[in-house]
Design an enzyme around this catalytic site. Structure first.
Site, mmCIF file in Angstrom:
data_model
loop_
_atom_site.group_PDB
_atom_site.id
_atom_site.type_symbol
_atom_site.label_atom_id
_atom_site.label_comp_id
_atom_site.label_asym_id
_atom_site.label_seq_id
_atom_site.Cartn_x
_atom_site.Cartn_y
_atom_site.Cartn_z
ATOM 1 N N GLY A 14 0.712 -1.351 0.037
ATOM 2 C CA GLY A 14 -0.098 0.140 -0.125
ATOM 3 C C GLY A 14 0.960 1.232 0.003
ATOM 4 O O GLY A 14 1.979 1.086 -0.203
ATOM 5 N N ASP A 159 -1.050 12.774 14.440
ATOM 6 C CA ASP A 159 -1.882 13.458 15.088
ATOM 7 C C ASP A 159 -0.924 14.503 15.940
ATOM 8 O O ASP A 159 -1.151 15.603 15.806
ATOM 9 C CB ASP A 159 -3.034 13.111 15.768
ATOM 10 C CG ASP A 159 -3.807 11.922 15.054
ATOM 11 O OD1 ASP A 159 -4.237 12.521 13.794
ATOM 12 O OD2 ASP A 159 -3.904 10.761 15.497
ATOM 13 N N HIS A 187 -8.120 7.806 17.798
ATOM 14 C CA HIS A 187 -7.689 8.335 16.306
ATOM 15 C C HIS A 187 -8.841 8.384 15.404
ATOM 16 O O HIS A 187 -8.916 7.735 14.656
ATOM 17 C CB HIS A 187 -6.575 7.420 15.754
ATOM 18 C CG HIS A 187 -6.070 7.959 14.439
ATOM 19 N ND1 HIS A 187 -5.373 8.943 14.044
ATOM 20 C CD2 HIS A 187 -6.494 7.164 13.055
ATOM 21 C CE1 HIS A 187 -5.320 9.130 12.676
ATOM 22 N NE2 HIS A 187 -5.908 8.098 12.221
HETATM 23 P P1 NAX Z 1 -3.588 1.521 0.952
HETATM 24 O O1 NAX Z 1 -4.927 1.268 0.488
HETATM 25 O O2 NAX Z 1 -2.834 2.331 -0.015
HETATM 26 O O3 NAX Z 1 -2.797 -0.027 1.334
HETATM 27 C C1 NAX Z 1 -3.446 -0.747 2.235
HETATM 28 C C2 NAX Z 1 -2.721 -2.113 1.858
HETATM 29 O O4 NAX Z 1 -3.162 -3.147 2.773
HETATM 30 C C3 NAX Z 1 -3.154 -2.633 0.400
HETATM 31 O O5 NAX Z 1 -2.026 -3.071 -0.281
HETATM 32 C C4 NAX Z 1 -4.231 -3.941 0.738
HETATM 33 O O6 NAX Z 1 -4.006 -4.806 -0.124
HETATM 34 C C5 NAX Z 1 -3.526 -4.226 2.161
HETATM 35 N N1 NAX Z 1 -4.202 -5.140 2.696
HETATM 36 C C6 NAX Z 1 -5.870 -5.122 2.888
HETATM 37 N N2 NAX Z 1 -6.255 -6.320 3.836
HETATM 38 C C7 NAX Z 1 -5.090 -6.784 4.000
HETATM 39 C C8 NAX Z 1 -4.828 -8.096 4.981
HETATM 40 N N3 NAX Z 1 -5.868 -8.192 5.502
HETATM 41 N N4 NAX Z 1 -3.526 -8.296 5.088
HETATM 42 C C9 NAX Z 1 -2.341 -7.807 4.738
HETATM 43 N N5 NAX Z 1 -2.698 -6.539 3.924
HETATM 44 C C10 NAX Z 1 -3.863 -6.100 3.760
HETATM 45 O O7 NAX Z 1 -3.580 2.403 2.387
HETATM 46 P P2 NAX Z 1 -2.811 3.208 2.977
HETATM 47 O O8 NAX Z 1 -2.830 4.571 2.550
HETATM 48 O O9 NAX Z 1 -1.415 2.557 3.107
HETATM 49 O O10 NAX Z 1 -3.518 3.224 4.365
HETATM 50 C C11 NAX Z 1 -3.384 2.006 5.220
HETATM 51 C C12 NAX Z 1 -4.073 2.273 6.478
HETATM 52 O O11 NAX Z 1 -3.652 3.217 7.451
HETATM 53 C C13 NAX Z 1 -5.536 2.683 6.348
HETATM 54 O O12 NAX Z 1 -6.405 1.756 7.025
HETATM 55 C C14 NAX Z 1 -5.695 4.180 6.740
HETATM 56 O O13 NAX Z 1 -6.880 4.394 7.164
HETATM 57 C C15 NAX Z 1 -4.628 4.093 7.820
HETATM 58 N N6 NAX Z 1 -4.082 5.263 8.305
HETATM 59 C C16 NAX Z 1 -3.889 5.489 9.480
HETATM 60 C C17 NAX Z 1 -3.424 6.422 9.981
HETATM 61 C C18 NAX Z 1 -3.036 6.818 11.483
HETATM 62 O O14 NAX Z 1 -2.669 7.945 12.022
HETATM 63 N N7 NAX Z 1 -3.263 5.620 12.614
HETATM 64 C C19 NAX Z 1 -2.991 7.710 9.303
HETATM 65 C C20 NAX Z 1 -2.913 7.519 7.937
HETATM 66 C C21 NAX Z 1 -3.758 6.425 7.269
HETATM 67 O O15 NAX Z 1 -4.973 6.810 7.043
#
Ligand code: NAX
Length: 328
Positions: A14, A159, A187
């Site tokens: 991702g 944050d 969050h």
């Molecule tokens: P992306 O959609 O670019 O990447 C997510 C990746 O996870 C994809 O490649 C997908 O194939 C993979 N994936 C999905 N289900 C999976 C599983 N069961 N096992 C292994 N891999 C799996 O998202 P991205 O922008 O990289 O964000 C990832 C996560 O971070 C999202 O849930 C997003 O909401 C969260 N965030 C959290 C933040 C925080 O401060 N806690 C801030 C940034 C971000 O929004």
């Protein structure tokens, strides 16, 4: 040379993964003399994209990168893991309720919690980034039998960094002048960036920034809504700043916190600050480089108390919504 640290990262193909892997492999996370093994976990449809990411890592020829294991098998992915960075999750789609998202992602984190318990190193520390990260962490922790609760964290450091940057800009100082910034609670849009205890050059922010209306209003909403502002501008959610938040979180937990300061990370509540025990809530944390503890005695005035309580109430609601995924 030290023995390598093994780091497992889910969602490795991702956009956060893309920004994060080079930071880990180059030494930003564990230091310039610490080799790392990367176990990159993806779902089957993303394995091809992951292969591309692995080629790029190979092409960096990082001196500290010892081994890369790309896999869609959880047992293989968490084998010997010292750090499990759970980034992958399913994004919220149009028409999806928050409860639907909790349910879909919750199921991912039961399996990952179990796989961590069965395969990782006993001292494994798990940091959940994939949203809703506090409650996903709660689910993983409760399904990782035998791994102590104090080895589970959810990320609110992005944050905190956003809040520091906003305060520094308002006061016209460099962001390194801002300390004691705590994000309380979830969050989510209810998180509370606590300006009442934050400091600028050692002075209370409220003594440096006299515009209380800005602090109570625009400052808080800007931090809470920053993710949405980045999506609106970039067309994609924050990635490099999120990856940086992961690096900062791990470094803050593995190096001593500067005297008198604290950092934000969501941990399993021990009841401190009236936050119900067992919830994964963000609060002020300090580390001695090995162990962490909650900083006690931070004063919450009436305004802050109301904000903290509102965010914690949301966490309790989320726990209720996923109670079927938490073994009793
Ligand atoms: P992306 O959609 O670019 O990447 C997510 C990746 O996870 C994809 O490649 C997908 O194939 C993979 N994936 C999905 N289900 C999976 C599983 N069961 N096992 C292994 N891999 C799996 O998202 P991205 O922008 O990289 O964000 C990832 C996560 O971070 C999202 O849930 C997003 O909401 C969260 N965030 C959290 C933040 C925080 O401060 N806690 C801030 C940034 C971000 O929004």
């Amino acid at each position: 040379m030290k023995d390598p640290i093994t780091v497992s990262i889910t969602g490795a193909a991702g956009q956060i993964g893309y920004a994060l892997l080079t930071r880990i492999a180059s030494g930003s996370m564990f230091g310039p003399d610490q080799p790392v093994n990367l176990r990159l976990i993806e779902i089957e449809p993303a394995m091809n994209a992951l292969a591309g990411t692995v080629m790029e890592l190979d092409d960096c020829a990082f001196p500290l990168l010892n081994e890369i294991v790309p896999t869609c098998d959880l047992a293989e992915g968490f084998t010997g893991s010292d750090w499990a960075l759970l980034v992958g999750s399913v994004p919220r789609k149009a028409g999806m309720e928050r409860a639907d998202l909790l349910g879909i992602n919750g199921k991912i984190f039961t399996g990952q919690g179990q796989a961590i318990a069965a395969n990782a190193a006993p001292g494994v520390r798990t940091l959940v980034v994939g949203n809703p990260c506090n409650t996903n962490c709660l689910i993983a922790m409760n399904n990782a039998a035998g791994i102590p609760n104090d080895q589970f964290f959810a990320m609110t450091r992005l944050d905190e960094n956003r809040a520091k940057s906003q305060l520094a800009a308002k006061a016209g100082v460099h962001n390194s002048a801002v300390s004691n910034m705590c994000i309380w609670g979830n969050h989510s849009a209810t998180q509370y960036p606590d300006f009442t205890n934050a400091k600028i050059d050692g002075k209370l922010v409220t003594d440096v920034i006299s515009d209380r209306a800005w602090l109570e209003g625009e400052f808080i909403s800007t931090v809470q809504q920053r993710g949405a502002a980045i999506i609106a501008a970039r067309g994609q959610s924050s990635a490099t700043s999120a990856a940086n938040g992961v690096v900062d979180t791990v470094r803050s937990l593995t190096t001593p916190t500067p005297e008198g300061d604290w950092t934000s990370v969501a941990v399993c509540s021990d009841g401190s600050y009236g936050i119900p025990e067992g919830l994964i809530a963000s609060m002020p944390i300090k580390s001695d480089g090995k162990n962490w503890s909650v900083v006690q005695g931070v004063e919450l005035d009436e305004f802050s108390r109301g904000k903290v309580d509102a965010s914690v109430a949301e966490l309790s609601e989320e726990r209720e919504a996923v109670k079927d995924l938490i073994p009793s």
